[in-house]
Design a protein around this motif. Structure first.
Motif, PDB file in Angstrom:
ATOM      1  N   ASP A   1      -8.311  -2.738   7.478  1.00  0.00           N
ATOM      2  CA  ASP A   1      -7.521  -1.568   7.842  1.00  0.00           C
ATOM      3  C   ASP A   1      -8.219  -0.806   8.971  1.00  0.00           C
ATOM      4  OD1 ASP A   1      -9.615  -0.112   6.682  1.00  0.00           O
ATOM      5  OD2 ASP A   1      -8.568   0.124   4.767  1.00  0.00           O
TER       6      ASP A   1
ATOM      7  N   HIS B   1      -9.193  -6.132   2.867  1.00  0.00           N
ATOM      8  CA  HIS B   1      -8.248  -6.270   1.746  1.00  0.00           C
ATOM      9  C   HIS B   1      -7.718  -7.698   1.734  1.00  0.00           C
ATOM     10  CE1 HIS B   1      -8.085  -1.825   1.461  1.00  0.00           C
ATOM     11  NE2 HIS B   1      -8.096  -1.887   2.784  1.00  0.00           N
TER      12      HIS B   1
ATOM     13  N   PHE C   1      -4.775 -10.341   0.442  1.00  0.00           N
ATOM     14  CA  PHE C   1      -3.377 -10.394   0.008  1.00  0.00           C
ATOM     15  C   PHE C   1      -2.976 -11.843  -0.249  1.00  0.00           C
ATOM     16  CE2 PHE C   1      -3.881  -6.731   2.817  1.00  0.00           C
ATOM     17  CZ  PHE C   1      -3.300  -5.705   2.081  1.00  0.00           C
TER      18      PHE C   1
ATOM     19  N   SER D   1      -0.363 -14.814  -0.258  1.00  0.00           N
ATOM     20  CA  SER D   1       0.768 -15.141   0.604  1.00  0.00           C
ATOM     21  C   SER D   1       1.800 -15.989  -0.131  1.00  0.00           C
ATOM     22  CB  SER D   1       0.291 -15.907   1.837  1.00  0.00           C
ATOM     23  OG  SER D   1       1.379 -16.487   2.532  1.00  0.00           O
TER      24      SER D   1
ATOM     25  N   CYS E   1       2.792 -11.850   7.142  1.00  0.00           N
ATOM     26  CA  CYS E   1       1.592 -12.123   7.939  1.00  0.00           C
ATOM     27  C   CYS E   1       1.816 -13.332   8.836  1.00  0.00           C
ATOM     28  CB  CYS E   1       0.396 -12.360   7.025  1.00  0.00           C
ATOM     29  SG  CYS E   1      -0.109 -10.926   6.053  1.00  0.00           S
TER      30      CYS E   1
ATOM     31  N   MET F   1       3.323  -9.377  -4.578  1.00  0.00           N
ATOM     32  CA  MET F   1       2.655  -8.091  -4.377  1.00  0.00           C
ATOM     33  C   MET F   1       3.326  -6.955  -5.136  1.00  0.00           C
ATOM     34  SD  MET F   1       1.486  -7.893  -0.403  1.00  0.00           S
ATOM     35  CE  MET F   1       2.170  -9.320   0.402  1.00  0.00           C
TER      36      MET F   1
ATOM     37  N   GLU G   1       0.533  -2.646  -3.123  1.00  0.00           N
ATOM     38  CA  GLU G   1      -0.026  -3.653  -2.228  1.00  0.00           C
ATOM     39  C   GLU G   1       0.857  -3.866  -1.004  1.00  0.00           C
ATOM     40  OE1 GLU G   1      -2.389  -6.659  -5.266  1.00  0.00           O
ATOM     41  OE2 GLU G   1      -0.202  -6.697  -5.221  1.00  0.00           O
ATOM     42  N   GLN G   2       2.165  -3.862  -1.229  1.00  0.00           N
ATOM     43  CA  GLN G   2       3.092  -4.052  -0.118  1.00  0.00           C
ATOM     44  C   GLN G   2       2.983  -2.912   0.888  1.00  0.00           C
ATOM     45  OE1 GLN G   2       4.956  -5.826   2.217  1.00  0.00           O
ATOM     46  NE2 GLN G   2       5.743  -6.836   0.380  1.00  0.00           N
TER      47      GLN G   2
ATOM     48  N   LEU H   1      -0.180  -3.348   2.857  1.00  0.00           N
ATOM     49  CA  LEU H   1      -0.030  -4.414   3.840  1.00  0.00           C
ATOM     50  C   LEU H   1       0.726  -3.926   5.071  1.00  0.00           C
ATOM     51  CD1 LEU H   1      -0.266  -7.377   4.722  1.00  0.00           C
ATOM     52  CD2 LEU H   1       1.854  -7.830   3.472  1.00  0.00           C
ATOM     53  N   GLN H   2       1.801  -3.151   4.853  1.00  0.00           N
ATOM     54  CA  GLN H   2       2.589  -2.658   5.983  1.00  0.00           C
ATOM     55  C   GLN H   2       1.754  -1.768   6.901  1.00  0.00           C
ATOM     56  OE1 GLN H   2       5.538  -3.830   6.776  1.00  0.00           O
ATOM     57  NE2 GLN H   2       5.363  -5.082   4.917  1.00  0.00           N
TER      58      GLN H   2
END
Length: 276
Positions: A37, A43, A45, A47, A59, A202, A206-207, A210-211
């Motif tokens: 970040d 972080h 994630f 997929s 991603c 997610m 978490e979503q 990620l955004q």
């Protein structure tokens, strides 16, 4: 990991074990992204590529767009969106020269494509017959020999032993009979679960995270659109999972890898099919 050893060399003898809840899924494969970040915090994630869904992976979609851009900055940012193929298996630690406290334990090993290639030479050879390295009675022991090469682990000198052998528990070979079956069932009942390492969709939190990270690489208009149009349903709460010790074999250079699907089968059924 090689960095755990004082001389930079990690050595251990390990035996890969069947997954007792489903022996046909003794290797859990997952595609992940490790992203940083704006505060440089990392972080991880999961997929959807883990389940063969490339199109739903934001991603991957953003990576493709950036990598094909005429902008040098976009192409540079695409390098920050590299996927990782990770694998999880149960291993019995026979002899850990660096961490002897692990000896005699069943642990979860996390590893990457380089070590997976060592397994595939036996499980899915390009020539010759397949060898079931997981087999309790005539499987193979792996001699882990890991050195450090830059920021990555090097597995060039890691190999399976040439001769097949029966699993030894407390120095005694397991035999393919009813007594051996009882020993195996008791032994494998102590194994940690691999279920928690399967791909999971997610959560809403978490979503959102990620955004925010992906918006660092999107154009201003796209970033606003991703916030205002994204609709995420909150998944059902997952039961708490027991903390599991992991033998994390660390980072290695990445390649893509595939994973097939298989029929569920528990250890009892598996041993029945072996005639034990």
């Amino acid at each position: 990991k090689a960095k755990d050893a004082s001389d930079g060399i990690y050595q251990a003898k390990v035996r890969f074990l069947y997954n007792p809840s489903n022996p046909t899924k003794s290797i859990i494969h997952k595609v992940t992204y490790f992203l940083k970040d704006s505060a440089d915090q990392g972080h991880t994630f999961d997929s959807p590529q883990s389940i063969g869904d490339w199109n739903s992976c934001e991603c991957a979609q953003l990576w493709r767009k950036l990598s094909k851009s005429e902008s040098a900055l976009d192409r540079k940012n695409a390098e920050k969106l590299q996927k990782r193929d990770v694998f999880y298996s149960l291993v019995y630690i026979i002899d850990d020269a660096v961490k002897p406290a692990n000896n005699g334990k069943i642990l979860v090993m996390k590893y990457g494509v380089k070590l997976k290639a060592k397994l595939d030479r036996y499980l899915n050879p390009k020539v010759g017959k397949k060898v079931d390295i997981f087999n309790f009675f005539n499987g193979r022991t792996m001699d882990l020999y890991i050195t450090r090469q830059g920021n990555f682990n090097n597995y060039d000198d890691t190999s399976f032993e040439d001769s097949a052998s029966a699993l030894e528990i407390n120095g005694v070979e397991v035999e393919a009979n009813e007594a051996g079956r009882e020993v195996l069932q008791k032994f494998m009942s102590t194994a940690p679960s691999l279920d928690q390492f399967e791909y999971k969709s997610m959560s809403e939190e978490e979503q959102s995270k990620l955004q925010v990270i992906l918006n660092q690489y999107r154009s201003p208009g796209e970033a606003v659109s991703s916030i205002t149009t994204k609709s995420v349903s909150k998944p059902a709460a997952k039961p708490a999972t027991k903390k599991v010790d992991i033998v994390d074999e660390g980072e290695e250079s990445d390649d893509s890898s595939s994973s097939g699907e298989s029929k569920d089968e528990n250890l009892d059924e598996f041993l029945d099919n072996l005639g034990i």
